[in-house]
Motif scaffolding. Structure first.
Motif, PDB file in Angstrom:
ATOM      1  N   ILE B 252      42.639  51.765  32.150  1.00  0.00           N
ATOM      2  CA  ILE B 252      41.932  51.022  33.186  1.00  0.00           C
ATOM      3  C   ILE B 252      42.791  49.826  33.553  1.00  0.00           C
ATOM      4  N   ASN B 253      42.773  49.475  34.819  1.00  0.00           N
ATOM      5  CA  ASN B 253      43.527  48.322  35.313  1.00  0.00           C
ATOM      6  C   ASN B 253      42.529  47.282  35.798  1.00  0.00           C
ATOM      7  N   ARG B 254      42.626  46.090  35.271  1.00  0.00           N
ATOM      8  CA  ARG B 254      41.654  45.068  35.596  1.00  0.00           C
ATOM      9  C   ARG B 254      42.342  43.740  35.904  1.00  0.00           C
ATOM     10  N   THR B 255      41.626  42.904  36.622  1.00  0.00           N
ATOM     11  CA  THR B 255      42.087  41.542  36.886  1.00  0.00           C
ATOM     12  C   THR B 255      40.938  40.583  36.616  1.00  0.00           C
ATOM     13  N   ALA B 256      41.221  39.561  35.849  1.00  0.00           N
ATOM     14  CA  ALA B 256      40.221  38.534  35.574  1.00  0.00           C
ATOM     15  C   ALA B 256      40.809  37.184  35.951  1.00  0.00           C
ATOM     16  N   VAL B 257      39.951  36.298  36.371  1.00  0.00           N
ATOM     17  CA  VAL B 257      40.367  34.928  36.663  1.00  0.00           C
ATOM     18  C   VAL B 257      39.755  34.016  35.611  1.00  0.00           C
ATOM     19  N   VAL B 258      40.555  33.092  35.117  1.00  0.00           N
ATOM     20  CA  VAL B 258      40.057  32.125  34.133  1.00  0.00           C
ATOM     21  C   VAL B 258      39.359  31.020  34.896  1.00  0.00           C
ATOM     22  N   GLY B 259      38.074  31.030  34.833  1.00  0.00           N
ATOM     23  CA  GLY B 259      37.295  30.113  35.630  1.00  0.00           C
ATOM     24  C   GLY B 259      36.882  30.781  36.933  1.00  0.00           C
ATOM     25  N   GLU B 260      36.102  30.087  37.696  1.00  0.00           N
ATOM     26  CA  GLU B 260      35.554  30.677  38.925  1.00  0.00           C
ATOM     27  C   GLU B 260      36.668  30.904  39.954  1.00  0.00           C
ATOM     28  N   PRO B 261      36.800  32.111  40.458  1.00  0.00           N
ATOM     29  CA  PRO B 261      37.872  32.372  41.421  1.00  0.00           C
ATOM     30  C   PRO B 261      37.538  31.822  42.789  1.00  0.00           C
ATOM     31  N   ALA B 262      38.586  31.538  43.535  1.00  0.00           N
ATOM     32  CA  ALA B 262      38.406  31.105  44.916  1.00  0.00           C
ATOM     33  C   ALA B 262      37.899  32.281  45.742  1.00  0.00           C
ATOM     34  N   PRO B 263      37.137  32.009  46.798  1.00  0.00           N
ATOM     35  CA  PRO B 263      36.611  33.099  47.631  1.00  0.00           C
ATOM     36  C   PRO B 263      37.710  34.013  48.156  1.00  0.00           C
ATOM     37  N   GLN B 264      38.847  33.446  48.488  1.00  0.00           N
ATOM     38  CA  GLN B 264      39.906  34.291  49.038  1.00  0.00           C
ATOM     39  C   GLN B 264      40.434  35.258  47.993  1.00  0.00           C
ATOM     40  N   ALA B 265      40.342  34.866  46.725  1.00  0.00           N
ATOM     41  CA  ALA B 265      40.779  35.773  45.672  1.00  0.00           C
ATOM     42  C   ALA B 265      39.839  36.966  45.593  1.00  0.00           C
ATOM     43  N   ARG B 266      38.554  36.686  45.685  1.00  0.00           N
ATOM     44  CA  ARG B 266      37.594  37.792  45.663  1.00  0.00           C
ATOM     45  C   ARG B 266      37.810  38.710  46.857  1.00  0.00           C
ATOM     46  N   GLY B 267      38.062  38.106  47.978  1.00  0.00           N
ATOM     47  CA  GLY B 267      38.297  38.897  49.189  1.00  0.00           C
ATOM     48  C   GLY B 267      39.535  39.764  49.054  1.00  0.00           C
ATOM     49  N   ALA B 268      40.578  39.198  48.477  1.00  0.00           N
ATOM     50  CA  ALA B 268      41.806  39.957  48.300  1.00  0.00           C
ATOM     51  C   ALA B 268      41.567  41.125  47.353  1.00  0.00           C
ATOM     52  N   TYR B 269      40.869  40.863  46.264  1.00  0.00           N
ATOM     53  CA  TYR B 269      40.611  41.932  45.310  1.00  0.00           C
ATOM     54  C   TYR B 269      39.754  43.022  45.929  1.00  0.00           C
ATOM     55  N   ASP B 270      38.820  42.616  46.759  1.00  0.00           N
ATOM     56  CA  ASP B 270      37.960  43.617  47.403  1.00  0.00           C
ATOM     57  C   ASP B 270      38.772  44.578  48.274  1.00  0.00           C
ATOM     58  N   VAL B 271      39.896  44.110  48.795  1.00  0.00           N
ATOM     59  CA  VAL B 271      40.767  45.013  49.556  1.00  0.00           C
ATOM     60  C   VAL B 271      41.265  46.131  48.641  1.00  0.00           C
ATOM     61  N   LEU B 272      41.692  45.744  47.446  1.00  0.00           N
ATOM     62  CA  LEU B 272      42.198  46.761  46.510  1.00  0.00           C
ATOM     63  C   LEU B 272      41.072  47.660  46.017  1.00  0.00           C
ATOM     64  N   ALA B 273      39.916  47.064  45.792  1.00  0.00           N
ATOM     65  CA  ALA B 273      38.782  47.885  45.371  1.00  0.00           C
ATOM     66  C   ALA B 273      38.437  48.904  46.455  1.00  0.00           C
ATOM     67  N   GLY B 274      38.526  48.460  47.717  1.00  0.00           N
ATOM     68  CA  GLY B 274      38.283  49.380  48.824  1.00  0.00           C
ATOM     69  C   GLY B 274      39.345  50.458  48.889  1.00  0.00           C
ATOM     70  N   ALA B 275      40.590  50.074  48.593  1.00  0.00           N
ATOM     71  CA  ALA B 275      41.674  51.057  48.590  1.00  0.00           C
ATOM     72  C   ALA B 275      41.465  52.075  47.477  1.00  0.00           C
ATOM     73  N   LEU B 276      40.978  51.604  46.356  1.00  0.00           N
ATOM     74  CA  LEU B 276      40.683  52.516  45.248  1.00  0.00           C
ATOM     75  C   LEU B 276      39.611  53.521  45.665  1.00  0.00           C
ATOM     76  N   GLU B 277      38.566  53.031  46.327  1.00  0.00           N
ATOM     77  CA  GLU B 277      37.512  53.945  46.782  1.00  0.00           C
ATOM     78  C   GLU B 277      38.069  54.955  47.782  1.00  0.00           C
ATOM     79  N   ALA B 278      38.980  54.480  48.630  1.00  0.00           N
ATOM     80  CA  ALA B 278      39.595  55.394  49.589  1.00  0.00           C
ATOM     81  C   ALA B 278      40.389  56.468  48.862  1.00  0.00           C
ATOM     82  N   GLY B 279      41.106  56.060  47.839  1.00  0.00           N
ATOM     83  CA  GLY B 279      41.859  57.032  47.052  1.00  0.00           C
ATOM     84  C   GLY B 279      40.943  58.002  46.340  1.00  0.00           C
ATOM     85  N   LEU B 280      39.872  57.475  45.789  1.00  0.00           N
ATOM     86  CA  LEU B 280      38.930  58.344  45.076  1.00  0.00           C
ATOM     87  C   LEU B 280      38.305  59.372  46.008  1.00  0.00           C
TER      88      LEU B 280
END
Lengths: 367, 385
Positions: B252-280
């Motif tokens: 499994i490949n994961r990313t965690a942020v130490v402390g509360e992440p900035a909104p743009q970080a969540r947004g960026a990660y959601d792009v990859l999560a969406g790409a993963l769903e597209a691949g799936l």
């Protein structure tokens, strides 16, 4: 000692420049180049993979992870690294770098750019895939290739002072690992759970690789592979840890019946230690141990009575009755007596061959 | 204590090995082979097959191990060192075990004793066999050695019940390890201490190994082996958690942020999560790997990051058994089939956040992809501070 390698090393894989400053690497490279000149070599290729990388670490402080890589030592300049995952300059001591050769002329071109012509030494290629060696030979047909393993061994078998510091650090790490094992046993944990705690203790202190062999009554030594709830009456473990590229090992044993057997193993280690001097044949040390062990010698000999350690856990010389190798000052030797069967015992002694005999770095045996 | 039930001496493994040998013998017959040889050097990488382990159930310590499989007679397992014989006998259903200090020499003797020198021989992993072992092979047999890799891959690409059970167990351990990472990581902790704790955790749960890569930074350029860097608030902790159970790795490949992440970080990660769903959505039987990768890259490019696509693999097979379908790259025409396992990871460098890791282990089934991790859609994890 032969042990089960992991799929990857993961720990404190760093170039510790406080312990190994650039001048250390410069001196090592000078020593290798001096040996190369003695052999008439214009260059040296050193093969490494994720498990066999002693010479690469020696030259560059780099710990390769991939299937194979090559370090090039030319007549001048820093070593060059060719690999799939090239390290950053902060993590290793090297000059140029590049991808692993595709053998489409790229390796020959790089050697040419480094000014390497004529005679080329090959070290570590016994571990290389034969197919890689074939392609290398084809590409470097213009060179005279000769084995250079003995050349590298001659340079590296006597440890430098800073290397000894790393071995001592590994030894101290293992003391903590052995203590963690003992504490877990004392706390009632299963055999394998206690061994996992020992490994964790070593890794928390920075060990990048930890190897474990263990035996319970009635069984042979084997690696830690599966968790079982079983807690045996007796447990013998061989622990080894790599810290900053350098290995140390220790044996630990628990359970009834190990005390007497442990004494006999300790006597054998003492007998071996008295012969552990520069100029003595490794065979003589082995025979002293076997003579002391008597009927236990056959079992101990199966697992081997020891070998030189440092950048390798299974280095030469091996302490065997038929060994022709001679011990030298500044070698670190791991002596061991590993008995399996009804009452398993692992007794070890890690010792440095000094100018006036052996200095014991770490003893291990029945707890 | 782990609930992993499977050990090498279980009947399940015996059945699996017998089935594998039977299938490999059918392939040998179709190729006119009298003997098949399977080799392992004792260097274990989960990105390549351990042929000896697949055919025998035994994981060797090296430096060499060979399974000799005649078309009609029982197989022989050659292992080293000599004191490892007991473990080989316990782990492998193969009854004829020869433990020796010199496997290539033992092979020469065996070929001579059993008069196999003129046999038609096929070999797996010819390109990986060390020079000394290959010399023993070529000197022992008079006929040229032929590669058996394609036939082996055909057999091994589709995971059997034993492997699937192991994969599911490894996936559970991976999920638990990620939860443990989030609970354990702390500001000021060296990376290698976190790694030590994760190795301890996964082994305590029944993993026998772990291809663990972990990196921390305010802006990672890529994942790497752990160092002595101290975790800090705001760090992205990226990880490949890859435990194995009886040799079957799952990642499994994961990313965690130490402390509360900035909104743009969540947004960026959601792009990859969406790409993963597209691949799936393309991880279905009949699709090629390249098509699946194309879906991932298309999603990332569509989000405006096309300039950061580097052609890196979007996943890979998972050994120590078969690693089919291989590296998940654009040019890979391997057709996905039910029973294949791989990790699908649209890990990607993004300018605002650095390299982020997002990936799941996938089993291709008749009904579509099955994500082996219990975790559904992925999002950025948080290490509380």
């Amino acid at each position: 000692m032969i042990t089960m390698p992991g799929v990857v090393t993961h720990g404190r894989l760093v170039w510790d420049q406080a312990l190994f400053p650039p001048d250390e690497q410069e001196q090592r490279l000078d020593a290798v180049r001096s040996a190369m000149r003695g052999e008439g070599l214009d260059g040296l290729l050193v093969f490494a993979d994720g498990v066999h990388h002693a010479d690469t670490v020696y030259l560059t402080q780099w710990f390769p992870m991939e299937l194979w890589s090559v370090v090039i030592v030319s007549g001048s300049g820093l070593p060059s690294i060719l690999s799939q995952l090239v390290p950053t300059p902060a993590r290793a001591w090297f000059g140029t770098s590049g991808r692993i050769p595709a053998f489409d002329g790229d390796l020959a071109r790089m050697l040419g750019q480094l000014g390497v012509r004529g005679q080329l030494g090959l070290a570590g290629f016994e571990y290389a895939p034969g197919a890689v060696l074939d392609r290398l030979r084809d590409e470097l047909a213009a060179y005279r290739l000769q084995p250079a393993d003995e050349l590298m061994r001659a340079v590296t078998r006597r440890l430098r002072p800073r290397e000894l510091s790393a071995v001592r650090l590994a030894a101290r790490t293992l003391e903590q690992a052995a203590a963690a094992l003992a504490a877990s046993r004392g706390g009632g944990q299963s055999d394998t759970a206690a061994l996992v705690e020992a490994e964790a203790a070593a890794r928390r202190l920075g060990a990048s690789d930890v190897r474990i062999l263990y035996a319970t009554p009635g069984g042979a030594y084997g690696p830690l592979e599966r968790q079982r709830d079983r807690r045996s009456d007796a447990l013998a473990a061989y622990l080894a840890a790599e810290v900053l590229g350098y290995w140390a090992d220790v044996g630990v044993s628990f359970g009834p019946g190990t005390a007497d057997l442990g004494m006999r193993c300790s006597d054998a280690l003492e007998a071996m230690t008295t012969h552990l001097r520069a100029g003595v044949r490794a065979a003589e040390v082995a025979r002293a141990g076997l003579a002391s062990l008597g009927e236990l010698g056959a079992t101990a000999a199966r697992y081997g009575l020891g070998n030189a350690v440092g950048l390798s856990l299974d280095g030469r010389p091996h302490l065997a009755p038929d060994s022709r190798d001679v011990l030298e000052q500044d070698m670190v030797v791991s002596m061991r007596v590993m008995i399996d069967g009804a009452a398993p015992v692992a007794a070890t002694r890690l010792a440095l061959i000094g100018g006036h005999g052996a200095e014991v770095l770490l003893d291990g045996g029945p707890a | 204590m782990s609930d992993v039930p499977l050990a090498g001496d279980e009947p399940v493994l015996q059945v699996a090995v017998q089935r594998r040998i039977a299938e490999l013998r059918r392939r040998m017959a179709s190729e006119g082979a009298d003997v098949a040889l399977f080799y392992s050097s004792g260097v274990h990488t989960f990105l390549l097959v351990d042929h000896v382990r697949y055919v025998s159930g035994f994981k060797c310590m090296g430096p060499d191990a060979i399974v000799v499989l005649p078309k009609d007679n029982p197989p022989t397992l050659l292992v080293s060192p000599v004191w490892d014989e007991d473990r080989a006998r316990r782990q492998s259903p193969i009854e004829d075990v020869v433990a020796t200090q010199d496997v290539p020499a033992a092979l020469r003797r065996l070929v001579e004793e059993r008069r196999l020198a003129t046999a038609a021989v096929v070999v797996t992993g010819l390109d990986r066999i060390t020079a000394p072992a290959r010399e023993a092979l070529t000197e022992s047999f008079r006929l040229p050695l032929r590669s058996f890799d394609s036939s082996f891959d055909e057999v091994a690409a589709i995971r059997d019940h034993y492997e699937l059970a192991l994969a599911r167990a490894a996936a559970r351990i991976a999920d638990e390890a990620n939860e443990h990472l989030l609970a354990t990581a702390a500001v000021g902790m060296p990376e290698y201490v976190l790694a030590a704790e994760l190795v301890r955790f996964t082994k305590s749960r029944g993993a026998d190994d772990n291809f663990l890569l972990l990196a921390s930074s305010q802006h990672n350029r890529g994942v790497r082996p752990v160092s002595d860097r101290l975790l800090d608030r705001g760090d992205f902790v990226i990880s490949e958690l890859t435990p194995s159970v009886c040799g079957q790795f799952v990642q499994i490949n994961r990313t965690a942020v130490v402390g509360e992440p900035a909104p743009q970080a969540r947004g960026a990660y959601d792009v990859l999560a969406g790409a993963l769903e597209a691949g799936l959505s393309r991880a279905v039987a009949g699709t090629t790997v390249g098509e699946m990768v194309g879906a991932i890259d298309g999603m990332i490019a569509g989000a405006g990051y096309g300039g950061h696509l580097t052609g890196r693999r979007r996943g890979h097979g998972l050994g120590l058994g078969s690693v089919v379908p291989g590296d998940l790259v654009a040019g890979n025409d391997t057709v996905l089939r039910p029973g294949m396992i791989f990790t699908l990871h649209p890990n990607q460098y993004l300018p605002a956040t650095g390299y982020l890791m997002c990936g799941q282990p996938v089993l291709v089934t008749e009904r579509g992809p099955e994500v082996l991790s219990a975790r559904g859609s992925l999002s950025l994890d948080v290490v509380p501070v």
